[in-house]
Design a protein around this motif. Sequence first.
Motif, short mmCIF file in Angstrom:
data_model
loop_
_atom_site.label_atom_id
_atom_site.label_comp_id
_atom_site.label_asym_id
_atom_site.label_seq_id
_atom_site.Cartn_x
_atom_site.Cartn_y
_atom_site.Cartn_z
N ILE A 65 6.14 27.21 -18.04
CA ILE A 65 6.03 26.00 -17.21
C ILE A 65 4.96 25.07 -17.78
O ILE A 65 5.17 23.86 -17.90
N ALA A 66 3.82 25.65 -18.17
CA ALA A 66 2.75 24.84 -18.74
C ALA A 66 3.19 24.20 -20.05
O ALA A 66 2.88 23.02 -20.32
N PHE A 67 3.93 24.94 -20.86
CA PHE A 67 4.44 24.39 -22.12
C PHE A 67 5.36 23.19 -21.87
O PHE A 67 5.29 22.17 -22.55
N GLY A 68 6.20 23.33 -20.85
CA GLY A 68 7.10 22.23 -20.53
C GLY A 68 6.34 20.98 -20.11
O GLY A 68 6.65 19.87 -20.56
N VAL A 69 5.33 21.14 -19.27
CA VAL A 69 4.53 20.00 -18.81
C VAL A 69 3.79 19.36 -19.99
O VAL A 69 3.78 18.13 -20.15
N VAL A 70 3.17 20.20 -20.83
CA VAL A 70 2.42 19.69 -21.98
C VAL A 70 3.35 18.98 -22.96
O VAL A 70 3.02 17.92 -23.51
N ALA A 71 4.53 19.56 -23.19
CA ALA A 71 5.49 18.96 -24.12
C ALA A 71 5.91 17.57 -23.66
O ALA A 71 5.98 16.62 -24.45
N ILE A 72 6.19 17.42 -22.36
CA ILE A 72 6.58 16.11 -21.83
C ILE A 72 5.44 15.13 -21.93
O ILE A 72 5.62 13.97 -22.33
N ALA A 73 4.22 15.58 -21.56
CA ALA A 73 3.06 14.70 -21.66
C ALA A 73 2.81 14.27 -23.10
O ALA A 73 2.49 13.10 -23.37
N PHE A 74 2.96 15.21 -24.03
CA PHE A 74 2.77 14.88 -25.45
C PHE A 74 3.78 13.84 -25.92
O PHE A 74 3.44 12.91 -26.64
N MET A 75 5.04 14.02 -25.49
CA MET A 75 6.07 13.05 -25.89
C MET A 75 5.75 11.67 -25.33
O MET A 75 5.93 10.65 -26.02
N ILE A 76 5.29 11.61 -24.08
CA ILE A 76 5.01 10.31 -23.46
C ILE A 76 3.91 9.59 -24.22
O ILE A 76 3.98 8.39 -24.47
N VAL A 77 2.86 10.35 -24.61
CA VAL A 77 1.68 9.73 -25.25
C VAL A 77 1.89 9.53 -26.75
O VAL A 77 1.67 8.43 -27.28
N ALA A 78 2.31 10.58 -27.44
CA ALA A 78 2.35 10.54 -28.91
C ALA A 78 3.72 10.15 -29.47
O ALA A 78 3.80 9.66 -30.60
N MET A 79 4.78 10.38 -28.71
CA MET A 79 6.13 10.10 -29.22
C MET A 79 6.94 9.34 -28.17
O MET A 79 7.96 9.83 -27.67
#
Length: 861
Positions: A318-332
């Motif tokens: 679950i944490a990986f999913g949240v971090v992955a989405i946040a990373f995409m929003i900011v960096a990609m």
Amino acid sequence: MDFQSSLNKRNLIVLILIIVFAYFAFWMRMIPAEGLVSSAGVDLLGNDPWYNLREIEVMVSNSLQYPWFDPMTYYPYGTDNFWGPLFPMIASVMCILAGASTRPEIMYVSSFLPPLMAAAMVPVTYFVAERVYNWKAGLAAAFIVSFVGGQYFYRSLFAFVDHHIAEVFFSTLFCLAYIAYLVYVNKHPVDFRDKESLKIPALIAVGSGIAYTLGLYVMPTMALFALLVAIFTGLMFIINSYRNVSSEYLVLANTVTFLVAIAGLLVLGLHHSGTSMIRYSMGHVYAYLALIVGTLVLYGLRRALNEKPWHYYLGSVIAFGVVAIAFMIVAMPDFYGTFLSGLAGFFGYSAQLTTIEEAQNWSLDKAWSSFNVGIILMILGLFASVFLYLKEKKETFIFILVWSLLIIYSTTIQVRYEYYLGVNIAILTGILTACTLSYGWSEIEKILSGLKSEQQAPPQEESKKKGKGKNQPKALPKKKPVNSGKIIPFAAVVVFIAAFAYVMVPVDINTSEVMKNYGGMTYDWKEALEWFGENSPETGIDYYAIYDRADYTNPPESYGVMSWWDYGHWITFISERPPNANPFQEGVAGSNGAAAYFIQQSEEESNAILDNLNTRYVITDAEMDSGDGKFWAMSTWYDPEVQSAPYLEHFLNINSDNSYSVVTFYTPEYYNTMISRLHNFDGSMVDPSQVVYIEYVDGAAYGSPYPILSAATMLGFNEAEAKAEEFNAANAGTGKAAEILSWNVLVPDGKVPALQHYRLIHESPTNILEANNQDLKYVKVFEYVPGAVINGEGTIKIDLETGTGRQFSYMQESVDGRFIVPYSTTGANGDVMPLGDYTIVETGETFSVSEDAVMNGLTIN
């Protein structure tokens, strides 16, 4: 009989039944051929099949080259085809092998492909259910898929030459390959430390990737099945963590499958510069790489937390999913936008989409109408799959559950996904049937053995001797009691399946019979478009040529044809002319879209749209003109917020028997739209004659969503106008009001000015108002012209006669001391003939106007 011979006998029976089911599926879908085939070709069903036939014609003429860019639609821009080449290529190969070269031959041969694919779905569906559970499930699924209805049946009929059945076939083939992989590794576990354990699973995964690629070559919506794999993978990693089972097989499957898919896509080529998931773009490459990377990350987390309780892993996922989405929003952000747009492409909904039949929401009524008892069997099949997973712990049941639930959800958003759902209903019914049969089999065996014993028992003979003798019958073994409770579930399923077949097969046959007499194009449209193709100038665009967008420019003599998007492919195929809008919904929205053109109240603004698009002709029909037809769709595309509200008013009418009905009236805004001024009045000025004077009360106080009519009277315009003013002044603030409206498209409720630059050049023969003793033809073709200039004051008039024999007058009031007139008086305007010269009504002056003056905007006096 030994086991091997028994097995061979069973396999032979299964094979025979599959052949019978496949033939049955093919036979039902071929029924329309009897009425749709003629010497002129095949009257194809629907809209998109006409464009598919265009692609097939081009591919047959160009050694199977696919027209990725097409300037013959969405003029003046041309379209980049967003579906793939596989379906038209298969049809083209069939045509070449059959020696079909003329249009009628190509239409006829290609029309066989959908029923053939529906027949091929029978064995594919059998093997899916067989691999998931057993051969009994496979047989039941094969039987159901042969007649399951809804969009699945309709889109696989003869003459529905479209790729939808190919989407279903190749996506199911992919699921079969992926399931076959899961079945194999369940018996032969994958271990990264043992290379031998990887060989055969890797080969099966390559086959899975090839099947996925074939589906992708049909349509980019194959990405929906990548989403299926992604959801299944995440779920199985969590379940396997809970069960403390290795997930290495998922890493191998996803990595190999989607590397093959990426390679296959690159071989096909990226034909869109963006990242849209509904196009062949880099978006697919990014998505498949993300799926592979996501699988590897889940595997890495699993190894890192191998010694921890399973809920640690769940929290980490679950944490990986949240971090992955946040990373995409900011960096990609671009990639995140691609992800959201991809979801919107598959599951999006808007007011405009409600105007597209296949993109509407799926309701319970629609579901029951399409599949009837099949809905019950599907739901029970979902429960059976859950039960079997809990019992047997086979991940194939999880795959079926995720697959089915994803398609069910997709169908609730857009009804078009019904054509996928038919397969899931068949598979789930097969699983349910075999599950209940297995549950009650021991009791069924008791009944069968009892019947067998009775048949084999010798007849009892009366002993000729008293006491014990040789002829005394032997005692039969005592029958075991039958637990009927264990048989009831299977019996109930058999009854449901019988009911499903009893209801659905006649519906399917009736659908085929209706389509046999229907076709996709009305006679009037075909007549009008054939006339138009023969009587309009060539565009300079070669209908059969392959063009490359990079070096293509529209020829100087080219022009567009304005009509509603439903008719775009017909215009391309029949007239071989490029429409501005098409059933891909291209050219519909925006300031230069077809919706804006037809709903405009200003001729100048509509003219500007045609000028911007270099468009010369406009084709209208009665459905575009009708409040019950496509007018609502056009007004919704023009303004999704108000939709048809400014043009149509609805009232609640209390009938003489105290029942209620909703009645619709047309407002002055409706009569001043371009579609009404063209189709209803042929561009002529119209003065109101009789109108409907209505009185009504606000319905809110009575719980009605509509105002309630209290009076409705036919009056002259001036009398009605005075009466409405008097009534509204006397009832201000009371909730009562009066209006002047009209119920007749040919009788406006206010003055309608003339169009100066449009002349009718052809109309189809059918009069849709013949029962009302009025004359309104179904299809009309107009030419957009500069118009000749006549200086003068007052009202000018010319009498005309169409090729159908209808006579009408074109009238126009002067503006700034001049008239701009669209009709020539010296010759035919298409097949519309002048019956004399122009006459200024007030002065009696007459004017002769040449074709040269009309086409070049010359001044007559």
